[in-house]
Scaffold this active site. Structure first.
Site, mmCIF file in Angstrom:
data_model
loop_
_atom_site.group_PDB
_atom_site.id
_atom_site.type_symbol
_atom_site.label_atom_id
_atom_site.label_comp_id
_atom_site.label_asym_id
_atom_site.label_seq_id
_atom_site.Cartn_x
_atom_site.Cartn_y
_atom_site.Cartn_z
ATOM 1 N N VAL A 228 0.854 -1.198 0.000
ATOM 2 C CA VAL A 228 0.000 0.000 0.000
ATOM 3 C C VAL A 228 0.883 1.239 0.000
ATOM 4 O O VAL A 228 1.786 1.364 0.832
ATOM 5 C CB VAL A 228 -0.908 0.049 1.258
ATOM 6 N N GLY B 193 3.200 2.298 -1.968
ATOM 7 C CA GLY B 193 4.592 2.222 -2.437
ATOM 8 C C GLY B 193 5.573 2.479 -1.313
ATOM 9 O O GLY B 193 5.626 1.749 -0.317
ATOM 10 N N LYS C 185 -6.034 -1.931 -1.576
ATOM 11 C CA LYS C 185 -5.195 -1.216 -0.605
ATOM 12 C C LYS C 185 -6.039 -0.770 0.594
ATOM 13 O O LYS C 185 -5.608 -0.848 1.742
ATOM 14 C CB LYS C 185 -4.523 -0.028 -1.287
#
Ligand code: HSE
Length: 435
Positions: free
Chosen positions: A132, A134, A205
């Site tokens: 989630v 990056g 996410k």
């Protein structure tokens, strides 16, 4: 010095970034860990294409089981993506007593209720910081930094592709299709962009984030979801005129014991921090009862930013190995055996402000017909914009409302859209100006 062997499954973009980061910062990583990380094997179905980095060919294998069954490897990094065989490999790694690090949000959002209890039962950790946001440390923030807080709200821009498209539409006034094509040409959108633009990636996410924020199991399918494909340049222009920007927001709000969870294009005040998260960046705006607002911002995708998050988990797991422990931080914030199902508020019952764009014939009495129906459904108007007619045919009338109930809005719009003066389906965008 102690050595810890790790194995990587999936040498795509992020996998390559992980190898590169280990090569680039090996000295620093060794110093911080107090041990050497040895990348013992790398599995991928394609072991011949060049990746732009130097890799000892003897490390490469086409068979993931060379990693899963190697007793010397204590950490498995799964970066192949997709549901299967990723799920099977992760479960096998767990059964074989290996810690797992993964960036696979689709797999975790769908099979988390199988994977996490299995890991706790086997006494291994599963790190998923890269799944989630990056590079943004949202998982650690929820699990550790804000652990003592009741999370009153968590609102995020979790998909770089959508944010890139909406930013370009806003800044350049171009239509969705044109900007999507540009995003694909620039590598910011996939050839098949469905997962991103329909909000599916964001829902994966969001499911992960909600489970950590509330220590509850989340049924992905129950999160309300709308993507960005219906956003038009016209609505973006009206949003600007009203002092808003449109973002694809994932919104989680605690309401008593229940949680409101919804993903949809949202108008937010153009001054808000989230409104100024542009291009492919991601961000999270959280409000804890003790912490107050917390804002996290960074790159939600990309080789090295994501590899940075993967490494945060690798090093956590390596520290476990050094100390012979696991489960110091519960995988999803609380003990798996105590996890209940989250109670989500039905979309019909949410209350927010709304933007409507009606497409109507410019005739006497049209406005009063529409506002009459809205009034009879307890929907109170805040602003009305109508531009003078420039050509024959329908004209847009834009209205914004005070807080109204979603169910009332849907019922009112159903009636309005049946009026013979209304020529197209009314556009509805929710407004959040109290974040
Ligand atoms: N496809 C995602 C995005 C990146 O556009 O943000 C990986 O999560």
């Amino acid at each position: 010095m102690k050595k810890i062997s790790i194995g990587l499954i999936g040498l795509g973009n992020i996998g390559t970034g992980v190898v590169k980061l280990l090569q680039q910062n090996e000295k620093l990583i060794t110093q911080k860990l107090g041990a050497r990380l040895v990348l013992k094997k790398i599995a991928d179905i394609n072991i011949t294409s060049p990746r732009g980095i130097k890799i000892d060919r003897s490390l490469l294998t086409k068979d993931a089981r060379d990693i899963l069954n190697d007793p010397d490897i204590s950490i498995v990094i799964e970066l192949m993506g997709g549901y299967e065989p990723a799920r099977t490999f992760v479960l096998e790694a767990i059964q074989n007593g290996k810690h797992v690090v993964t960036a696979n949000k689709a797999m975790l959002a769908t099979y988390g209720n199988e994977i996490f209890p299995a890991a706790q039962h086997r006494g291994v950790d599963v790190g998923f910081e890269a799944s989630v946001g990056g590079t943004i440390p949202i998982i650690k923030t929820l699990k550790e930094a804000l652990v003592a807080n009741k999370i009153n709200s968590i609102v995020g821009i979790m998909n770089g592709t959508c944010n890139f498209i909406l930013t370009k539409m806003t800044d350049e006034g171009k239509p969705f299709d044109v900007v999507l094509k540009e995003a694909q040409d620039l590598g910011f959108a996939e050839a098949d962009p469905t997962f991103d633009i329909e909000g599916i990636d964001t829902s994966h996410k969001m499911a992960i984030v909600l489970s950590l924020a509330y220590g509850k199991k989340v049924n992905l399918k129950k999160i309300y979801l709308e993507g960005i494909t219906k956003i038009s340049a016209l609505d973006i222009a009206f949003a600007k005129e009203l002092g808003y920007r449109i973002k694809l927001l994932a919104i989680g709000m605690l309401k008593g014991e229940a949680v409101e969870a919804r993903i949809h294009p949202t108008m937010i005040e153009s001054e808000h921090l989230l409104a100024n998260v542009n291009r492919n960046y991601n961000a999270f705006h959280l409000v804890g009862d003790a912490s107050g607002p917390v804002f996290l911002f960074g790159q939600g995708a990309g080789m090295m930013p994501t590899a940075s998050a993967v490494f945060s988990d690798i090093i956590d797991c390596a520290r476990n190995v050094l100390h012979g422990i696991s489960g110091r931080v519960p995988l999803r914030s609380i003990n798996e055996t105590g996890m209940k199902d989250i109670r989500l508020i039905p979309m019909d019952d949410i209350e927010t402000k709304y933007y409507f764009r009606f497409s109507v014939l410019d005739r006497p009495g049209v406005l009063s017909k529409i506002s009459g129906i809205l009034g009879r459904h307890n929907i109170s108007l805040a602003t009305v914009i109508q531009k003078a007619r420039e050509e024959a045919g329908p004209v847009p009338i834009v209205m914004t409302t005070y807080k109204a109930r979603e169910k009332d809005v849907r019922e009112a719009l159903k009636k309005i859209d049946r009026l013979d003066v209304v020529k197209d389906k009314t556009v509805i965008i929710r407004i959040e100006d109290e974040l």
